[in-house]
Design a protein around this motif. Structure first.
Motif, PDB file in Angstrom:
ATOM      1  N   TYR A   1       0.841  -1.207   0.000  1.00 53.70           N
ATOM      2  CA  TYR A   1       0.000   0.000   0.000  1.00 53.70           C
ATOM      3  C   TYR A   1       0.870   1.248   0.000  1.00 53.70           C
ATOM      4  O   TYR A   1       0.597   2.216  -0.731  1.00 53.70           O
ATOM      5  N   ALA A   2       1.926   1.247   0.804  1.00 52.82           N
ATOM      6  CA  ALA A   2       2.822   2.399   0.879  1.00 52.82           C
ATOM      7  C   ALA A   2       3.537   2.632  -0.453  1.00 52.82           C
ATOM      8  O   ALA A   2       3.690   3.777  -0.895  1.00 52.82           O
TER       9      ALA A   2
ATOM     10  N   SER B   1       0.996   3.962  -3.038  1.00 52.56           N
ATOM     11  CA  SER B   1       0.668   5.363  -2.722  1.00 52.56           C
ATOM     12  C   SER B   1       1.795   6.296  -3.157  1.00 52.56           C
ATOM     13  O   SER B   1       1.546   7.373  -3.714  1.00 52.56           O
ATOM     14  N   GLU B   2       3.027   5.873  -2.914  1.00 52.35           N
ATOM     15  CA  GLU B   2       4.179   6.687  -3.306  1.00 52.35           C
ATOM     16  C   GLU B   2       4.269   6.830  -4.819  1.00 52.35           C
ATOM     17  O   GLU B   2       4.508   7.935  -5.339  1.00 52.35           O
TER      18      GLU B   2
ATOM     19  N   CYS C   1       1.477   9.115  -6.101  1.00 54.00           N
ATOM     20  CA  CYS C   1       1.784  10.506  -5.759  1.00 54.00           C
ATOM     21  C   CYS C   1       2.822  11.076  -6.726  1.00 54.00           C
ATOM     22  O   CYS C   1       2.667  12.212  -7.211  1.00 54.00           O
TER      23      CYS C   1
ATOM     24  N   LYS D   1      -1.376   3.519 -14.027  1.00 57.94           N
ATOM     25  CA  LYS D   1      -2.450   3.226 -13.073  1.00 57.94           C
ATOM     26  C   LYS D   1      -3.130   1.898 -13.389  1.00 57.94           C
ATOM     27  O   LYS D   1      -3.504   1.150 -12.477  1.00 57.94           O
TER      28      LYS D   1
END
Length: 292
Positions: free
Chosen positions: A236-237, A240-241, A244, A275
């Motif tokens: 997840y991290a 997300s990175e 971003c 994505k």
């Protein structure tokens, strides 16, 4: 026997029994198809039984044979610690293969479970060799000074080694997710339709340990839960990175196009492809978690 003769006799028995254990202190798979995966584990139990064997044990040497019994477990404990000299637990998978770690963990748990039976066998061996009062005191001593704590402590330690090794291997594959951005950025690639080549490798180390079925179900369940939670959190991290950074890059490119008055291209953008690939990978990962 005289005192000198007893001393000589004990030294001979000590060398014999301790020598058996010492010669087995290496990671060799057990070929006897017993309850233990490693030969050293079976040798430890064999030596413990020899200490109290009626044909070898002498009542006047009870204190010395008791010391030898404890020394056998102490030597086994020291050997286990020497296998992993770096207590910081860094790069442990380069010291021990996961297979050997599983074997050690399996045997430590088996040894812990075997201790009550071992104690009973020792007391049965001493029946008739010691008077009732001495035997009762020895029974209490045997229970109080049991190596159970050492075995369970080592089992916990090697369980953490196994988990850390699995995590390191999983994260190595997971970190390849960062390459997705460079794969699609400015490369005019088609819209992705399947998961990345490395997606199946993320949980592969955990699956191999689970499929081996060498450990109790309770241990495997805890291991799976901890690894899956930490890997999914890390995943997840990472996602997300990446998102971003992709959003920040797209904003920069959009601002640059406006300055240079470049018309926006129609059709899927690099951001769309990135994505889409992330979505495919995350969906595949969740499926792997469900069926792990």
């Amino acid at each position: 026997m005289g005192k000198w003769t007893l001393s000589v006799y004990y030294q001979l028995r000590y060398q014999e029994i301790a020598g058996i254990l010492e010669s087995s202190l290496y990671l060799k798979e057990n070929v006897n198809h017993s309850k233990y995966m490693l030969s050293v584990s079976e040798s430890l139990i064999r030596c413990c039984r020899l200490v109290w064997n009626k044909s070898l044990f002498l009542p006047p040497l009870l204190h010395r044979f008791w010391k030898l019994f404890l020394q056998l477990f102490s030597r086994f404990d020291r050997w286990l610690k020497d296998l992993v000299p770096d207590s910081s637990q860094k790069n442990l998978n380069t010291i021990l293969e996961d297979k050997h770690t599983m074997f050690l963990l399996h045997d430590l748990l088996a040894l812990s479970n075997h201790l009550p039976e071992l104690h009973e066998n020792i007391l049965n061996d001493l029946h008739g060799c010691l008077d009732e009062k001495v035997r009762e005191k020895f029974s209490c001593l045997l229970s109080e000074c049991s190596p159970f704590k050492m075995l369970t402590s080592q089992a916990t330690f090697f369980q953490s080694i196994l988990k850390n090794s699995i995590m390191e291997q999983c994260e190595r594959a997971l970190n390849k997710t960062y390459t997705i951005t460079s794969l699609f950025r400015g490369q005019a690639q088609d819209m992705p339709s399947s998961q990345s080549y490395f997606a199946s490798d993320i949980l592969k180390p955990l699956k191999e340990v689970v499929d081996a079925s060498l450990l109790p179900q309770g241990i495997l369940l805890n291991l799976k839960t901890e690894v899956l939670e930490e890997i999914t959190e890390h995943y997840y991290a990472v996602i997300s990175e990446i998102l971003c950074n992709v959003e920040s890059t797209e904003k920069s490119l959009l601002a640059l196009r406006k300055i240079r008055k470049i018309n926006h291209k129609t059709g899927p953008t690099d951001e769309d492809r990135i994505k889409k690939q992330l979505c495919l990978d995350v969906t595949f990962h969740l499926q792997q978690v469900i069926f792990c």
